[in-house]
Motif scaffolding. Structure first.
Motif, short mmCIF file in Angstrom:
data_model
loop_
_atom_site.label_atom_id
_atom_site.label_comp_id
_atom_site.label_asym_id
_atom_site.label_seq_id
_atom_site.Cartn_x
_atom_site.Cartn_y
_atom_site.Cartn_z
N LEU A 19 -29.27 20.55 36.48
CA LEU A 19 -29.09 21.19 37.48
C LEU A 19 -27.63 20.80 38.21
O LEU A 19 -27.24 19.53 38.22
N ASN A 20 -26.80 21.74 38.39
CA ASN A 20 -25.31 21.62 38.86
C ASN A 20 -25.56 20.75 40.26
O ASN A 20 -26.12 21.39 41.25
N PRO A 21 -25.03 19.66 40.06
CA PRO A 21 -25.16 18.69 41.37
C PRO A 21 -24.60 19.12 42.69
O PRO A 21 -25.00 18.75 43.89
N ALA A 22 -23.75 20.07 42.78
CA ALA A 22 -22.81 20.39 43.74
C ALA A 22 -23.53 21.67 44.56
O ALA A 22 -22.88 22.36 45.17
#
Lengths: 539, 267, 314
Positions: free
Chosen positions: A371-374
């Motif tokens: 999951l893209n942490p941003a």
């Protein structure tokens, strides 16, 4: 029963690094006897590793309070001074850890590291004697003498764990504490390490405290078991008792979460019939995914020339609509590469690949990394729609919320960042994103390997329910044969880029043909389920 | 998000950099005196209310010259870092994302350049294109590209191999979308802190080149040149050195603390 | 061993490429050294004859190889500005610059390593904090400013040395070394601060690693864990930093030579850049390039000794 060698009485461990003190172990009492193998089982956060570290004298943070008694040789290890404690460490009490890759000093030779405890505790020994002892113990741990002059990075994970065991056993300690020693290793290697521990336990009569999350492993190795949850001992007893008739609810949940592998009478009949007729009925529908003699390479740069290294060799298989196709293999078997070749991320392939019309969606082992942490959960769920060109914000939002509910979360998760979720919740979001893509085939690459058993069971149930509801076709990749049995209809076993065996699930599990399949089943504790012998007898 | 913890380094860094920006603005709008106006009566005048930092050997107001010098340093630093960052992200991003022979070739060259100190590279470039403010920007900018490219490349490579990138590709996101919508926000913190460290280095390098007389050319003021001029009068008027030197050190300190504070906050 | 030979080969290749690029760059820039020498009033015949005398009328590649081969033999060309052979011009200066760099380097290593270990051991204590704060301040003072401060303090204030009056090593070697202490100090101070900070954080980064826990579990004392296990791992990034510092100081000495009025190669380089005396600039650039590449080569070797993982991988 033999004499008690270690007594833990009302052990309490508290952290004081936050405003409220956090109790990680409370009122834990147990006894370890001479020559006993005692298992401590629990999920993450149960305090099992903290207990192990406290006994080994390795918990010395200032913001931590330890109360109670750990009695060894008439000394309370929690009270005695550093020098006394040190005289036990490595000599009488030694420890091995979960990560053999990082637990050895990368810049020192193996021999030096194995001998270290001898140098510290037995100063009377000459250099030659140390070397001889080290070579002996390396041999005892089934390692070649050449290892003595090698460095850790030159060894495989299994060999490094053997080195760790050798260095822990060189002073013939009374107690060996093993903290998840096989978790980072492949199943067949895991099996070898377990056998080695058992051998050393019998030969040297060393007591072993075995910490693990893996219930089936503990069941096979330990005589007595302690079950822990949130720092409290839930149940204690002999391994057989605990697994056969758990008394406490939590133990029941825990043992119930292990996927069962059983052959019902009805399915047994069917298996025997299909074996007898020699043919299995084939699905008349066109396969969704098909590879025909697939080879794959990756290019290795360096030294000025490019080398092609083969990863997949002659792989042919088909996935039919609605099928859950299990792909089993250890690390280096090429199972992840196969998934990447199917999806087209790995491009360097030879041989035909038939891909489904709407492509693939994929879920990965580590839900934190996929999951893209941003970005927020809502944004992530809507990304597949945006890429497909949907611009209506309201519609996207509604669909995202519906999907969240489908995977067992609620609309409030839309505005959260991935690092605010637990491992299980993250994997639910990953499944949601994958389903948003409306792909024909879902690839699940070790989707539950990073999760605790109870969470694992929940995620597997979710996948099964969704599969039924949406008639998904899934390529399910795993190293865990129990999980695969519960999920899949058809199983393919791979080793070093080649197919070892593929067949309907029951055939693989109950009438394995290849030795490697049998090894894997044995390592998973499923070896005695085979009915091949019975069939032969019936004939 | 966690509660914002007051971080001493970050706070001090912000204050110092803020002060510097104020000085830059002040210098652009109006300096108290003309930085180049000479007044024979005021030679070596000490600090006073009318001349806060006194006057130099030609009777020029030191404070006004410092304001102009800070402004020049700022322009050079911004230009330098901009060249470094733009080309660094371009080269590093392409190499890190696509890999392969392009990466091999570009990075080999980059490594050779990276081995040389940036002041030295700048000197070589200046010896080719001559001294001056804008030449210094070009020279230092070129000298800064290798380190930025290296940093961006390793960050992009790290991010590119993470599962969320694969996942984005499987959704059908184009390379550009993956690079800029998915990867860049995750690479930004690292890029930001190296931009600040870049400012730090640029200030030092500009001052050094101006000190050598091949940076900003007289009569325009620069901190480095002021130090170099005042050195001859060390016996007579040491304050002439102290003021530009301290201002320069505070600028450098500000950027260093800011970078330090940002990395601390990330942990 | 084969790796070392390959490194050596790539080092020579790097130098060849650098030399070609440098020669090409200086050939392409506008401006004729002959006109520069004779002035703009010179007749075309005069210019042409001087060009012929200096061999500037020959094709580029021939001039390059000619320059390269004579360079390897020790003939670095002819300085238009100083009217002397470049080799002769530089021969005495190199020693001065190298002395400066080595002195500073010895200071850095001998001060920062014990200090970094000390700070890491007393992490969070009052002494550690004061070391860290003064580090932060010292890092912010560029060498030429700290050079001026040192001149002011030790030269003007305490009269340890006479500012600006360089003592030549041919006249008084002891006096030369004493004079060089001060510029070396100016170069070393910010680097010491950086190195202390790096070593401290490197040690602290190693501390939570699994192998440290293993070392404790065998009964090691904290000191034994530090010196037998952690230090060598923690030194790996420090060695990289020291290598880069060495290269950096060669360039940094150019500036510090001006502060202390030391006639090293830096001073010559600046003059030659001003007067566009390209043969000398080329020679100095090549010399510095050689030093930098050589230092990197040495760092690589030390790296391999420290970290066995580097030895076998390509």
């Amino acid at each position: 029963m033999e004499e008690a060698i270690l007594e833990v009485k009302e052990l309490n461990i508290e952290f004081h690094d936050h405003e409220l003190p956090e109790t990680v172990v409370s009122d834990l009492s147990f006894t370890l006897h001479k020559g006993e193998i005692l298992g401590i089982v629990g999920e993450s956060g149960s305090g099992k590793s903290m207990t192990a570290l406290a006994i080994a004298g390795l918990l010395s943070r200032k913001d931590m309070e330890k109360r109670g008694e750990i009695l060894f040789r008439g000394q309370n290890l929690l009270q005695c001074d550093r020098n006394m404690l040190r005289s036990f460490q490595g000599d009488e009490i030694s420890m091995i850890f979960q990560e053999p890759m990082t637990s050895l000093n990368p810049v020192k030779k193996i021999g030096w590291q194995v001998e270290e405890s001898l140098r510290i505790h037995h100063k009377e020994l000459s250099k030659e004697e140390c070397r001889k002892k080290a070579l002996d113990i390396l041999e005892g741990c089934e390692l070649k003498p050449e290892v003595y002059d090698m460095y850790p990075h030159e060894l495989s994970g299994g060999m490094r764990q053997r080195v760790m065991i050798a260095s822990a056993m060189i002073c013939d300690p009374e107690i060996l504490i093993a903290d998840e020693p096989t978790t980072a290793l492949d199943v067949t290697i895991q099996e070898q390490i377990i056998h080695l521990l058992l051998k050393l336990n019998r030969k040297k009569h060393t007591s072993i405290l075995f910490i693990s999350h893996d219930l089936s492993l503990v069941r096979r190795l330990c005589e007595n078991v302690i079950v822990m949850q949130h720092g409290v001992m839930v149940e204690q007893g002999s391994a057989e008792e605990i697994f056969a008739e758990p008394r406490e609810d939590y133990t029941k949940v825990l043992t119930g979460s292990i996927p069962k592998v059983v052959l019902t009478e009805e399915r047994r009949e069917r298996l025997l019939r299909s074996l007898a007729s020699g043919t299995s009925k084939t699905d008349p529908r066109q396969p969704l995914v098909k590879t025909d003699h697939l080879y794959s390479y990756y290019r290795q740069y360096g030294k000025g020339k490019v080398r092609k290294v083969g990863v997949l060799k002659d792989v042919s298989f088909e996935i039919r609509p609605g099928q859950v196709f299990g792909l089993v293999g250890e690390s280096g078997s090429g199972k992840s590469t196969l998934a990447k070749a199917l999806t087209g991320i790995v491009k360097d392939t030879k041989g035909e690949i038939v891909r489904p019309e709407n492509g693939f969606a994929m879920i990965f082992q580590d839900p934190a990394g996929s999951l893209n942490p941003a970005k927020k959960v809502g944004w992530l769920l809507m990304e597949p729609l945006r890429i497909r060109g949907i611009r209506d914000k309201k519609e996207m939002q509604q669909r995202a919320i519906r999907m969240l509910e489908k995977v067992g979360l609620s609309a409030e998760y839309m505005d959260r960042y991935p690092n605010e979720l637990s491992g299980g919740q993250r994997q639910r979001v990953c499944i949601g994103i994958a389903l948003m893509q409306e792909a024909t085939v879902l690839i699940a690459d070790e989707p539950v390997s990073a999760l605790d058993v109870t969470v694992q069971a929940q995620i597997l149930k979710l996948l099964k329910d969704l599969k039924k509801e949406m008639d998904l076709s899934i390529l399910f990749i795993s190293h865990d044969l129990r999980v695969v049995y519960n999920m899949c209809d058809y199983v393919m076993i791979m080793k070093k880029g080649e197919i070892v065996e593929q067949a309907r699930r029951d055939k693989i599990y109950f009438t394995p043909k290849q030795q490697y399949t049998k090894d894997l089943l044995n390592a998973a504790g499923l070896g005695d389920l085979s009915i091949t012998n019975e069939i032969d007898q019936e004939k | 998000m966690k509660k914002f913890k007051p971080n001493a380094s970050l706070l001090a860094g912000c204050i110092l950099v803020g002060l510097m920006l104020l000085m830059v603005l002040w210098g652009w709008i109006a300096t108290p005196y003309d930085p180049n106006a000479m007044d024979a009566d005021l030679k070596f005048a000490g600090p006073s209310l009318s001349h806060l930092m006194g006057c130099d050997n030609f009777g020029r107001d030191v404070f006004s010259r410092i304001l102009q010098g800070v402004g020049n340093t700022f322009i050079v630093s911004v230009g330098t870092v901009a060249i470094g960052v733009v080309f660094g992200i371009l080269i590093g991003g392409l190499c890190g994302y696509y890999g392969g022979w392009l990466d091999e070739a570009l990075m080999r060259c980059n490594d050779v350049l990276f081995a040389f100190p940036s002041v030295f590279l700048a000197l070589v470039v200046i010896s080719l294109i001559g001294p001056g403010k804008y030449q210094v920007i070009v020279a230092l900018g070129i000298a800064f590209i290798p380190s930025f490219a290296r940093m961006v490349r390793s960050e992009f490579m790290k991010q590119r191999n993470r599962d969320y990138c694969l996942s984005a590709q499987l959704m059908g996101a184009s390379s550009l979308r993956t690079m800029f919508v998915h990867i860049l926000p995750n690479a930004l913190p690292v890029i930001l802190s190296s931009v600040i460290i870049g400012f730090n280095n640029a200030v030092i390098a500009e001052a050094g080149l101006s000190y050598l007389g091949i940076g900003v050319q007289p009569p325009e003021a620069s901190l480095g040149a002021m130090l170099s001029d005042s050195q001859s009068f060390l016996y007579k008027d040491p304050m002439l050195c102290i003021f530009p030197g301290v201002v320069m050190a505070l600028m450098i300190l500000g950027f260093a603390l800011l970078a330090e504070g940002l990395t601390e906050k990330k942990k | 061993m084969r790796d070392v030979i390959r490194k050596l080969a790539s080092m020579i290749l790097t130098l060849l490429i650098v030399s070609f690029l440098v020669f090409l760059a200086f050939d392409l820039i506008p401006g004729d050294p002959a006109i520069a020498k004779l002035g703009t009033q010179a007749t075309p015949e005069q210019v042409a004859s001087l060009r012929a005398e200096w061999g500037l009328d020959r094709p580029f590649l021939i001039r390059y190889f000619d320059w390269l081969f004579s360079f390897v033999r020790g003939d670095m060309g002819y300085s238009y500005h100083f009217d002397r052979a470049v080799t002769e011009l530089l021969s005495g200066k190199i020693l001065i610059t190298v002395t400066l760099v080595i002195m500073a380097f010895v200071m850095i290593v001998s001060v920062s390593i014990p200090m970094g270990i000390f700070a890491a051991r007393h992490q969070g204590g009052a002494l550690d904090k004061s070391i860290m704060v003064s580090n932060q301040l010292l890092m912010a003072i560029p060498p030429f400013f700290s050079g001026i401060l040192i001149t002011f303090l030790f030269g003007v204030g305490l009269s340890f040395f006479k500012p600006g009056s360089f003592v030549s090593y041919t006249q008084n070697f002891g006096g030369f070394l004493f004079y060089m202490i001060f510029p070396a100090l100016a170069v070393a101070i910010p680097k010491i601060a950086m190195c202390v900070k790096l070593l401290r954080s490197s040690i602290l980064e190693q501390w939570p690693m699994d192998y440290v826990r293993t070392a404790y579990s065998r009964g090691n004392r904290t000191m034994q864990v530090l010196y037998r296990h952690v230090l060598r791992n923690a030194m790996i990034p420090v060695v990289t930093f020291l290598g880069m510092t060495l290269a950096d100081m060669v360039a940094g000495s150019i500036i510090i030579e001006k502060v202390f009025n030391i006639p090293g190669i830096g001073q010559i380089l600046i003059k030659c850049i001003e007067y566009r005396d390209y043969p000398t600039v080329e020679a100095v650039v090549m010399l510095i390039a050689f030093l930098v590449v050589f230092v990197n080569f040495m760092v690589d070797i030390i790296y391999r000794i420290l970290d066995p993982r580097m030895r076998q991988s390509s």
